[in-house]
Design a protein around this motif. Structure first.
Motif, PDB file in Angstrom:
ATOM      1  N   GLY A 190       0.804  -1.220   0.000  1.00 61.86           N
ATOM      2  CA  GLY A 190       0.000   0.000   0.000  1.00 61.86           C
ATOM      3  C   GLY A 190       0.832   1.263   0.000  1.00 61.86           C
ATOM      4  N   ILE A 191       2.133   1.136  -0.357  1.00 58.35           N
ATOM      5  CA  ILE A 191       3.042   2.285  -0.382  1.00 58.35           C
ATOM      6  C   ILE A 191       3.234   2.735  -1.819  1.00 58.35           C
ATOM      7  N   PHE A 192       2.965   3.995  -2.092  1.00 61.58           N
ATOM      8  CA  PHE A 192       3.152   4.520  -3.441  1.00 61.58           C
ATOM      9  C   PHE A 192       4.614   4.887  -3.625  1.00 61.58           C
ATOM     10  N   ASP A 193       5.288   4.167  -4.520  1.00 65.58           N
ATOM     11  CA  ASP A 193       6.726   4.322  -4.753  1.00 65.58           C
ATOM     12  C   ASP A 193       6.934   5.131  -6.034  1.00 65.58           C
ATOM     13  N   LEU A 246       7.360   4.079 -10.048  1.00 66.96           N
ATOM     14  CA  LEU A 246       6.502   4.659 -11.080  1.00 66.96           C
ATOM     15  C   LEU A 246       7.343   5.195 -12.234  1.00 66.96           C
ATOM     16  N   LEU A 247       8.411   5.912 -11.901  1.00 73.62           N
ATOM     17  CA  LEU A 247       9.309   6.459 -12.913  1.00 73.62           C
ATOM     18  C   LEU A 247       9.987   5.347 -13.692  1.00 73.62           C
ATOM     19  N   TYR A 248      10.362   4.262 -13.005  1.00 76.42           N
ATOM     20  CA  TYR A 248      11.016   3.123 -13.659  1.00 76.42           C
ATOM     21  C   TYR A 248      10.091   2.484 -14.689  1.00 76.42           C
ATOM     22  N   TYR A 249       8.849   2.213 -14.307  1.00 74.86           N
ATOM     23  CA  TYR A 249       7.907   1.560 -15.228  1.00 74.86           C
ATOM     24  C   TYR A 249       7.557   2.472 -16.405  1.00 74.86           C
ATOM     25  N   PHE A 250       7.382   3.767 -16.138  1.00 77.72           N
ATOM     26  CA  PHE A 250       7.118   4.708 -17.224  1.00 77.72           C
ATOM     27  C   PHE A 250       8.304   4.772 -18.179  1.00 77.72           C
ATOM     28  N   SER A 251       9.506   4.755 -17.621  1.00 80.37           N
ATOM     29  CA  SER A 251      10.710   4.794 -18.452  1.00 80.37           C
ATOM     30  C   SER A 251      10.813   3.547 -19.313  1.00 80.37           C
ATOM     31  N   LEU A 252      10.486   2.393 -18.741  1.00 81.39           N
ATOM     32  CA  LEU A 252      10.524   1.140 -19.493  1.00 81.39           C
ATOM     33  C   LEU A 252       9.544   1.185 -20.660  1.00 81.39           C
ATOM     34  N   CYS A 253       8.341   1.699 -20.393  1.00 86.81           N
ATOM     35  CA  CYS A 253       7.345   1.854 -21.466  1.00 86.81           C
ATOM     36  C   CYS A 253       7.862   2.789 -22.552  1.00 86.81           C
TER      37      CYS A 253
END
Length: 256
Positions: free
Chosen positions: A225-228, A232-239
């Motif tokens: 339940g922790i917003f990291d 978020l930046l890592y997954y957006f960068s991967l996309c």
């Protein structure tokens, strides 16, 4: 981009692939929820979401294998290269169409969580409603769903890129399975220990690098339940990287 998005979204349900994906996704989600939470009368969803991520090894390639491979097979690729719509808009339209089908299926599967609240209430029988601890359960589920959506988006971008490299849908599916399997297994191996409790990868530097690039290690905070923001930046960068690579593939073909 909107026209491409609507066309691709519609194409998922003109042929069976969209129905197959949604049906398999919901079936797998229901079975996983039954055997990881409901059967054990627990509202801990960490195992459910972990196994759901592993199921993406097969599920995501079903969704992405046709995105560009089908265009090559049907000889409609030239329409992409000569269309007044930019290559970037075309790629994004296809990406968001696949992403919409994925997110829609995930949201429908959330009906599996309804019994969890009944379990939570039963375990807290006799206490006041404010003491039911429904909040933590909800925050963990919402956090995990956000993490799952981000991982799914990254895997879709990877599958789309691989689909742009071949006209064989089966080859695109197998290639995507191999890459996603590697990314998932890499994260699991990093957490394994031997009989003595020591990590099977002895080098701290190697473990650090694997942990830094692992899609799984960055998911765990969402599961609590922790917003990291870094995740978020890592997954957006991967996309962004794999969407960019797909655009570059077609830019190169356009000029060649």
């Amino acid at each position: 981009m909107t026209a491409i998005y609507k066309k691709e979204l519609r194409s998922y349900f003109i042929n069976p692939i969209g129905y197959v994906f949604v049906g398999v996704f919901l079936t797998v989600a229901a079975l996983l929820c039954t055997y990881t939470t409901l059967k054990s009368a627990s509202y801990n969803t960490s195992a459910y979401f972990s196994f759901l991520i592993m199921s993406f090894i097969i599920l995501i390639p079903l969704l992405t294998m046709k995105l560009f491979s089908e265009e090559k097979k049907l000889r409609t690729e030239q329409l992409i290269l000569t269309s007044p719509v930019s290559i970037t808009a075309t790629v994004l339209g296809k990406f968001f169409a696949a992403f919409t089908v994925f997110v829609g299926s995930l949201l429908v599967s959330c009906v599996n969580f309804i019994p969890l609240y009944a379990i939570a209430i039963r375990e807290r029988a006799g206490q006041s409603y404010s003491a039911l601890h429904i909040g933590p359960v909800t925050s963990e589920i919402i956090g995990s769903l956000i993490g799952i959506i981000l991982i799914g988006a990254a895997f879709i971008a990877i599958g789309m890129f691989i689909s742009s490299l071949t006209e064989d849908q089966l080859a695109a599916a197998i290639g995507t399975i191999a890459v996603i399997l590697f990314m998932v297994i890499m994260g699991l191996v990093n957490t394994m220990t031997d009989a003595s409790g020591n990590p099977i990868i002895s080098s701290y530097a190697v473990r650090f690098v694997i942990d830094w690039i692992s899609v799984l290690s960055r998911f765990y905070n969402f599961g609590y339940g922790i917003f990291d923001f870094s995740a978020l930046l890592y997954y957006f960068s991967l996309c962004a990287v794999f969407v960019f690579l797909t655009v570059r593939v077609y830019d190169r073909r356009r000029w060649n």
